[in-house]
Design a protein around this motif. Sequence first.
Motif, PDB file in Angstrom:
ATOM      1  N   GLU A  98      -1.009 -25.456   7.244  1.00 57.16           N
ATOM      2  CA  GLU A  98      -0.387 -24.279   8.234  1.00 57.16           C
ATOM      3  C   GLU A  98      -1.256 -23.207   7.447  1.00 57.16           C
ATOM      4  O   GLU A  98      -0.923 -22.320   8.795  1.00 57.16           O
ATOM      5  CB  GLU A  98       0.983 -24.395   7.366  1.00 57.16           C
ATOM      6  CG  GLU A  98       1.670 -25.560   7.630  1.00 57.16           C
ATOM      7  CD  GLU A  98       1.785 -25.930   9.129  1.00 57.16           C
ATOM      8  OE1 GLU A  98       2.053 -25.586   9.993  1.00 57.16           O
ATOM      9  OE2 GLU A  98       2.212 -27.695   9.325  1.00 57.16           O
ATOM     10  N   LEU A 101      -3.912 -21.526   9.760  1.00 57.58           N
ATOM     11  CA  LEU A 101      -4.035 -21.143  11.000  1.00 57.58           C
ATOM     12  C   LEU A 101      -2.990 -19.915  10.929  1.00 57.58           C
ATOM     13  O   LEU A 101      -2.920 -18.956  12.544  1.00 57.58           O
ATOM     14  CB  LEU A 101      -2.715 -21.783  11.839  1.00 57.58           C
ATOM     15  CG  LEU A 101      -3.242 -22.739  12.266  1.00 57.58           C
ATOM     16  CD1 LEU A 101      -1.998 -24.259  12.885  1.00 57.58           C
ATOM     17  CD2 LEU A 101      -4.881 -22.977  13.140  1.00 57.58           C
ATOM     18  N   GLN A 105      -2.508 -14.229  11.867  1.00 53.86           N
ATOM     19  CA  GLN A 105      -1.447 -14.297  12.821  1.00 53.86           C
ATOM     20  C   GLN A 105       0.223 -13.720  12.112  1.00 53.86           C
ATOM     21  O   GLN A 105       0.932 -13.496  12.265  1.00 53.86           O
ATOM     22  CB  GLN A 105      -0.374 -15.162  13.521  1.00 53.86           C
ATOM     23  CG  GLN A 105      -2.133 -15.907  14.286  1.00 53.86           C
ATOM     24  CD  GLN A 105      -3.225 -15.539  15.284  1.00 53.86           C
ATOM     25  OE1 GLN A 105      -1.801 -14.321  15.643  1.00 53.86           O
ATOM     26  NE2 GLN A 105      -3.559 -15.721  15.445  1.00 53.86           N
TER      27      GLN A 105
ATOM     28  N   TRP B  80      11.617 -18.879  13.346  1.00 52.64           N
ATOM     29  CA  TRP B  80      10.824 -17.533  12.692  1.00 52.64           C
ATOM     30  C   TRP B  80      11.602 -16.309  12.389  1.00 52.64           C
ATOM     31  O   TRP B  80      12.012 -15.747  11.547  1.00 52.64           O
ATOM     32  CB  TRP B  80       9.350 -17.666  13.137  1.00 52.64           C
ATOM     33  CG  TRP B  80       8.350 -18.415  12.564  1.00 52.64           C
ATOM     34  CD1 TRP B  80       7.255 -19.442  13.671  1.00 52.64           C
ATOM     35  CD2 TRP B  80       7.579 -18.500  11.575  1.00 52.64           C
ATOM     36  NE1 TRP B  80       6.590 -20.064  12.977  1.00 52.64           N
ATOM     37  CE2 TRP B  80       6.698 -19.745  11.152  1.00 52.64           C
ATOM     38  CE3 TRP B  80       7.683 -17.661  10.032  1.00 52.64           C
ATOM     39  CZ2 TRP B  80       5.623 -19.718  10.141  1.00 52.64           C
ATOM     40  CZ3 TRP B  80       7.031 -18.275   8.724  1.00 52.64           C
ATOM     41  CH2 TRP B  80       6.519 -19.158   9.135  1.00 52.64           C
ATOM     42  N   LEU B  83      14.089 -17.070  10.163  1.00 52.90           N
ATOM     43  CA  LEU B  83      13.947 -17.114   8.876  1.00 52.90           C
ATOM     44  C   LEU B  83      13.105 -15.396   8.304  1.00 52.90           C
ATOM     45  O   LEU B  83      13.575 -15.559   6.349  1.00 52.90           O
ATOM     46  CB  LEU B  83      12.079 -17.925   8.634  1.00 52.90           C
ATOM     47  CG  LEU B  83      11.534 -18.174   7.385  1.00 52.90           C
ATOM     48  CD1 LEU B  83      13.310 -19.013   6.167  1.00 52.90           C
ATOM     49  CD2 LEU B  83      10.318 -18.845   7.336  1.00 52.90           C
ATOM     50  N   LEU B  84      12.967 -14.840   8.601  1.00 56.10           N
ATOM     51  CA  LEU B  84      12.385 -13.846   7.985  1.00 56.10           C
ATOM     52  C   LEU B  84      12.989 -12.481   8.018  1.00 56.10           C
ATOM     53  O   LEU B  84      13.294 -11.443   6.632  1.00 56.10           O
ATOM     54  CB  LEU B  84      10.816 -12.962   9.033  1.00 56.10           C
ATOM     55  CG  LEU B  84       9.615 -13.601   9.465  1.00 56.10           C
ATOM     56  CD1 LEU B  84       9.136 -12.571  10.602  1.00 56.10           C
ATOM     57  CD2 LEU B  84       9.204 -14.184   8.406  1.00 56.10           C
ATOM     58  N   ASP B  94      10.164  -5.600  14.232  1.00 53.96           N
ATOM     59  CA  ASP B  94       8.755  -5.810  13.271  1.00 53.96           C
ATOM     60  C   ASP B  94       9.117  -7.750  13.480  1.00 53.96           C
ATOM     61  O   ASP B  94       7.995  -8.427  13.773  1.00 53.96           O
ATOM     62  CB  ASP B  94       8.807  -5.359  11.725  1.00 53.96           C
ATOM     63  CG  ASP B  94       8.507  -4.216  12.177  1.00 53.96           C
ATOM     64  OD1 ASP B  94       7.933  -3.969  13.267  1.00 53.96           O
ATOM     65  OD2 ASP B  94       8.662  -3.152  10.845  1.00 53.96           O
ATOM     66  N   GLU B  98       6.356 -10.238  14.457  1.00 44.51           N
ATOM     67  CA  GLU B  98       5.383 -11.377  13.966  1.00 44.51           C
ATOM     68  C   GLU B  98       5.462 -12.726  14.610  1.00 44.51           C
ATOM     69  O   GLU B  98       4.839 -13.420  14.958  1.00 44.51           O
ATOM     70  CB  GLU B  98       6.042 -10.954  12.321  1.00 44.51           C
ATOM     71  CG  GLU B  98       5.781  -9.359  11.505  1.00 44.51           C
ATOM     72  CD  GLU B  98       4.728  -9.874  11.713  1.00 44.51           C
ATOM     73  OE1 GLU B  98       3.769 -10.848  11.112  1.00 44.51           O
ATOM     74  OE2 GLU B  98       4.260  -8.257  10.868  1.00 44.51           O
ATOM     75  N   LEU B 101       4.241 -13.812  17.395  1.00 44.33           N
ATOM     76  CA  LEU B 101       2.160 -14.178  17.087  1.00 44.33           C
ATOM     77  C   LEU B 101       2.850 -16.013  16.382  1.00 44.33           C
ATOM     78  O   LEU B 101       1.907 -17.172  16.878  1.00 44.33           O
ATOM     79  CB  LEU B 101       1.227 -14.169  16.028  1.00 44.33           C
ATOM     80  CG  LEU B 101       1.728 -12.835  16.912  1.00 44.33           C
ATOM     81  CD1 LEU B 101       0.319 -11.814  15.467  1.00 44.33           C
ATOM     82  CD2 LEU B 101       0.521 -12.794  18.039  1.00 44.33           C
ATOM     83  N   LEU B 102       3.277 -16.309  15.071  1.00 48.70           N
ATOM     84  CA  LEU B 102       3.373 -17.162  14.860  1.00 48.70           C
ATOM     85  C   LEU B 102       3.675 -18.540  15.451  1.00 48.70           C
ATOM     86  O   LEU B 102       3.588 -19.755  14.525  1.00 48.70           O
ATOM     87  CB  LEU B 102       4.329 -16.856  13.331  1.00 48.70           C
ATOM     88  CG  LEU B 102       4.014 -15.932  12.046  1.00 48.70           C
ATOM     89  CD1 LEU B 102       5.120 -15.439  11.259  1.00 48.70           C
ATOM     90  CD2 LEU B 102       2.987 -15.779  11.237  1.00 48.70           C
ATOM     91  N   GLN B 105       1.432 -21.117  16.522  1.00 50.31           N
ATOM     92  CA  GLN B 105       0.324 -21.316  14.824  1.00 50.31           C
ATOM     93  C   GLN B 105       1.281 -22.367  14.056  1.00 50.31           C
ATOM     94  O   GLN B 105       1.446 -22.248  13.162  1.00 50.31           O
ATOM     95  CB  GLN B 105      -0.284 -20.136  14.483  1.00 50.31           C
ATOM     96  CG  GLN B 105      -0.874 -19.274  15.232  1.00 50.31           C
ATOM     97  CD  GLN B 105      -1.685 -20.050  15.516  1.00 50.31           C
ATOM     98  OE1 GLN B 105      -2.032 -21.070  15.526  1.00 50.31           O
ATOM     99  NE2 GLN B 105      -2.274 -19.888  17.083  1.00 50.31           N
ATOM    100  N   THR B 106       2.267 -22.855  14.593  1.00 48.01           N
ATOM    101  CA  THR B 106       3.405 -23.378  13.335  1.00 48.01           C
ATOM    102  C   THR B 106       3.799 -24.730  14.138  1.00 48.01           C
ATOM    103  O   THR B 106       4.035 -25.129  15.259  1.00 48.01           O
ATOM    104  CB  THR B 106       5.136 -22.885  13.651  1.00 48.01           C
ATOM    105  OG1 THR B 106       4.755 -21.353  13.819  1.00 48.01           O
ATOM    106  CG2 THR B 106       6.125 -23.117  13.058  1.00 48.01           C
ATOM    107  N   SER B 107       3.372 -26.119  13.574  1.00 46.32           N
ATOM    108  CA  SER B 107       3.373 -27.335  13.667  1.00 46.32           C
ATOM    109  C   SER B 107       5.187 -27.755  13.616  1.00 46.32           C
ATOM    110  O   SER B 107       5.570 -26.943  13.115  1.00 46.32           O
ATOM    111  CB  SER B 107       3.126 -28.538  12.795  1.00 46.32           C
ATOM    112  OG  SER B 107       3.907 -28.229  11.549  1.00 46.32           O
ATOM    113  N   LEU B 110       6.409 -28.525  10.437  1.00 44.02           N
ATOM    114  CA  LEU B 110       7.093 -26.979   9.779  1.00 44.02           C
ATOM    115  C   LEU B 110       8.327 -26.114   9.993  1.00 44.02           C
ATOM    116  O   LEU B 110       9.283 -25.496   9.854  1.00 44.02           O
ATOM    117  CB  LEU B 110       5.791 -25.412  10.092  1.00 44.02           C
ATOM    118  CG  LEU B 110       5.902 -24.372   9.289  1.00 44.02           C
ATOM    119  CD1 LEU B 110       6.347 -24.875   7.683  1.00 44.02           C
ATOM    120  CD2 LEU B 110       4.783 -23.673   9.071  1.00 44.02           C
TER     121      LEU B 110
END
Lengths: 219, 219
Positions: A98, A101, A105, B80, B83-84, B94, B98, B101-102, B105-107, B110
């Motif tokens: 993870e 990747l 980003q 995301w 979580l952030l 902000d 983020e 983009l994230l 790239q997240t399985s 995850l």
Amino acid sequence: MSVAIENFVKAIYKNGKRDHNDTKPGNIAKELGISNAAATDMAKKLATKDLLHYEKYQELKLTDKGTKMALNVVRKHRLWEALLFKLFDMSLHDIHREAELLEHQTSDLLANKISEYLGNPKFDPHGDPIPNANGEITTVDTSIPLSNTEEGKTYTISRLMSDDKEFFDFCAQNGLKYGNSVLISKQFSNNKMTQILIHNNTILLNQDFTSIIYVNETN
Amino acid sequence: MSVAIENFVKAIYKNGKRDHNDTKPGNIAKELGISNAAATDMAKKLATKDLLHYEKYQELKLTDKGTKMALNVVRKHRLWEALLFKLFDMSLHDIHREAELLEHQTSDLLANKISEYLGNPKFDPHGDPIPNANGEITTVDTSIPLSNTEEGKTYTISRLMSDDKEFFDFCAQNGLKYGNSVLISKQFSNNKMTQILIHNNTILLNQDFTSIIYVNETN
DNA sequence: AAAAATTTTTAAGCTTACTTAAAAATAGTT
DNA sequence: AACTATTTTTAAGTAAGCTTAAAAATTTTT
């Protein structure tokens, strides 16, 4: 800067840190799973961007700018590993994948937030040092590979330098974990094999593993 | 599937949910910041991948497969954000950037870990519903835009539907936050302006804002 | 219903990041 | 030192995801 570029400078940085110190295009290509030709092309391109020094048939050398970029990516990678490790029950190997990747980003702002949240850790769950926001590694690394240890002494596991799933599965099964204690019960003369005692279990490790498990002598 | 493709189906999904319901290539192009030509090309390509139905000069319609992909991306985005928002002190804008983009790239693994960690939340910090692992939104949305509210009544802010920094800065300054209470002190006849009372402050909002702030009637 | 404006589509072209194949240089072996 | 093997480089080509410009169709305005 693209993901391909970030991975390229990161690969040079990582290969430059290893024993062999082979940062010719072919080795970088192998690391990244691309053709030698692609690596040569990329090297030439990055030279024009002042990220590395390129001379035909020579090792690739990162410039200061290139090193900074590599360390910035490494920082994000290791911060993600530390965060995911803390929050979620996932294998080190999955966490690594993870992070591989997510590292590309992640804004500097977010990286700093992660670092702050974790209490600005100096090491990730593999024991690898986390560069600070300036791209500096301030810790001194005194660890040595298991293959170089002395029979009868006790050590603390400080780094597990691998990306390999099988390796991590093996480690998880046998308590080989950052911070754990190992006693070197037998060091075979040619250093090709090492027998260790950990958690009352005796394990025989071959050099594939003893060269990537790093330890510090226990005081 | 690439980031470009994920963003394309996501844009169609989002535009399809809006009032205008304009999912012709031009609108998607505007949403993504690419040319109309590029959007038409991509639409044709995605039709061959069974992600959407394409007919010349017509609206783009996601197939079940395309909708599923869009919802999977939306799920990751909103997880995301949640979580952030929970972990870090960052502005909603902000956080949104983020997550933008994230999310790519997240399985799935995850995403599920994040969801579990957060207690499988049904809404993100904007009040937008989080699809479950099957891409289903199980919550019923009864919220209405501020522009449709009645004078004298009290409502609870349920969604802030925007990506815009200025909007979020304004919201942050004035206590316009998911879950907060607002009293409609004056609803101007043409619905072009709404005066609200929040935290003992009277604020006048124009339709740009009252059409993207959603509320539920307080029982 | 025509004319004007806008949107969509087609066509041609560009950049990035790759590929394979062959030539050139280097490194290893006898 | 010469031969062989390997690596690096060059050259040509590809796919993805864009661009701009112009043609075709649709939509809006009058």
